[in-house]
Design an enzyme around this catalytic site. Structure first.
Site, PDB file in Angstrom:
ATOM      1  NE  ARG A  28       5.312   7.876  10.372  1.00  0.00           N
ATOM      2  CZ  ARG A  28       5.006   6.718  10.289  1.00  0.00           C
ATOM      3  NH1 ARG A  28       4.069   6.073  11.074  1.00  0.00           N
ATOM      4  NH2 ARG A  28       5.508   5.865   9.320  1.00  0.00           N
ATOM      5  NE  ARG A  57       0.375  -0.354   4.778  1.00  0.00           N
ATOM      6  CZ  ARG A  57       1.329   0.260   5.546  1.00  0.00           C
ATOM      7  NH1 ARG A  57       1.713   1.446   5.176  1.00  0.00           N
ATOM      8  NH2 ARG A  57       1.942  -0.247   6.657  1.00  0.00           N
TER       9      ARG A  57
END
Ligand code: ADP
Length: 462
Positions: free
Chosen positions: A338, A292
């Protein structure tokens, strides 16, 4: 090209995909839970369908409702993003059965790679180096003890259906095997509904280096270089960079070639990531393939100029790759942080709530991927990652300086984030030398927390 894509996700990745579709004149349909009615991905999409209540099981993991929404809105593709249904072969199969293109590889490939014990066996058969470990799934505790004895302690017990570091236990001696085996099995059962465990030798203080690949439906596979994702907390990445600073050219080439080979032999299609751990002698071992788009894909986009989500859309539309390996040029350096809605001072507990005010950084070399805005909500139902800041520079130090500037400029009120923690990483000596392993947080977190606490106390005094 695909005409109308349903984005089966939420948060920053849904926003990233929808923006990409807008740029390519592809219509988008967002799906949302009742918790996300006014979320940015819903606002940005051309159309939106409510698919259930807040709990992911009832909405973002609700395959029937998502397929129904896609059919109802005449979508010809579904982009699953990451997490949720992105690596669910049953969902990919359902898409296929309903004549909708799942933007990712075939259900067969997802299945083959999603079973990590089997993927390991497959890589062994293709002569891809793997960490010494069990032959497939561990049958019972006795099998685990015997395997550990054979490969030597310390070992890692891992969930075959694993992801996000769950169902993983380090075992240092035979005495602690039984308990670890039980605990890992239970955690895997709860997280994935699958108790199967396998074992790998624990590589002490490795680097996590992964290679981005893209493959079309006609057997063309290229790599877009590597990323160093060794700064992790509880096996979850916090900061990533591309290229992997200090990696020698020979190892780098070998890694990239191995990744292309792994994707080639498995008839891969779409964007994928082959993950490796590297020991102190630069020996590398395959650990898994993610089928993915990855959270950290922007760092690769920044240094190659290749739009990975764009490529996913083209490949899913049946177009052949138009980039040959020799066309891929690497330029400069990129770093990603992040930003998670967590409380570093409370053992990184989630910090959901209303974002009263947010100011994002900008300027030269700064990219922001986030679904947050002033007045938006960080929900307790979903992952704590609230966004990503990516910086680019001609050199690594320029990317580092820009990240310091960007994080310094960012203001978030209403929720706590990991921002200040990442800011400190950017001043850490080992990080600056590029000389760090997955042990970085174990070695440095306590000092950073102490510093943060002091700063917090001082704030209280003023
Ligand atoms: P998950 O799919 O749960 O994220 P991975 O197999 O990708 O699990 O591993 C996550 C992290 O755990 C890796 O990035 C690495 O830091 C660590 N890890 C995994 N396998 C090993 C190993 N054999 N030795 C040392 N560290 C490992």
């Amino acid at each position: 090209m695909l005409k109308r894509v349903l984005v089966a996700n939420r948060g920053e990745i849904a926003v990233r995909i929808i923006r990409e579709c807008i740029d390519r004149n592809i219509e988008t349909v967002a799906v949302y839970s009742t918790e996300d009615e006014s979320a940015l991905h819903v606002i940005l999409a051309n159309d939106a369908v409510c698919i259930g209540s807040p709990s992911p099981r009832d909405s973002y993991l609700n395959m029937e409702n998502i397929i129904e929404a896609a059919l109802g809105k005449q979508c010809d593709g579904i982009h699953p993003g990451f997490g949720f249904l992105s690596e669910n072969s049953k969902f990919a199969r359902l898409c296929r059965e309903n004549g909708i293109k799942f933007i990712g590889p075939s259900p067969e490939i997802i299945e083959a790679m999603g079973n990590k014990a089997a993927a390991r066996e497959m890589m062994i058969s293709f002569d891809v180096p793997v960490v010494p470990g069990s032959d497939g799934v561990l049958k019972n505790v006795k099998d685990a003890e015997e395997t550990a004895k054979r490969i030597g302690y310390p070992v890692l017990i891992k969930a075959s259906a694993g992801g996000g570091g769950r169902g993983m236990r380090r075992v240092d001696s035979p005495e602690s095997m039984e308990r670890a085996f039980e605990e890992a099995g239970m955690e895997a059962e709860t997280a994935f509904g699958d108790r199967d465990l396998y074992m790998e030798k624990l590589i002490l203080n490795p680097r996590h280096i992964e290679v981005q690949v893209i493959a079309d439906a006609y057997g063309n596979v290229i790599h877009l270089g590597e990323r160093n994702c060794s700064i992790q907390r509880k096996n979850q990445k916090m900061l990533e960079e591309a290229p992997a600073f200090g990696l020698d050219v020979r190892t780098r080439n070998a890694l990239c070639e191995t990744a292309v080979k792994a994707a080639g032999v498995s008839n891969y299609e779409g964007a994928g990531t082959v993950e490796f751990v590297l020991d102190g002698e630069n020996n590398f071992y395959f650990i898994e393939m993610n089928t993915r788009i990855q959270v950290e894909h922007p760092v690769t986009e920044m240094i190659t100029g290749i739009n990975i989500v764009g490529e996913q859309l083209k490949i899913a539309s049946g177009l052949p790759l138009t980039i040959a390996q020799e066309d891929v040029r690497f330029k400069g350096h990129a770093i990603e942080c992040r930003i998670c809605a967590e409380r570093p001072l409370e053992n990184f507990a989630p910090s959901p709530g209303m974002v009263d005010f947010i100011h994002f950084p900008g300027g030269n070399g700064v990219r922001v991927e986030s679904a947050l805005h002033s007045g938006s909500k960080v929900s307790p139902y979903y992952d704590s990652m609230a966004g990503k800041i990516i910086t680019y520079g001609d050199t690594r130090i320029e990317a580092v300086r820009r990240m310091r500037r960007a994080l310094g400029e960012m203001i978030v009120r209403g929720i706590e984030t990991t921002l200040s923690f990442q800011y400190m990483i950017l001043y850490n000596k080992s990080f600056l030398r590029g000389d760090y392993t997955t042990a970085f947080m174990d070695e440095n977190a306590a000092t950073m927390i102490e510093f943060l606490k002091t700063a917090d106390d001082m704030d209280g005094m003023i």
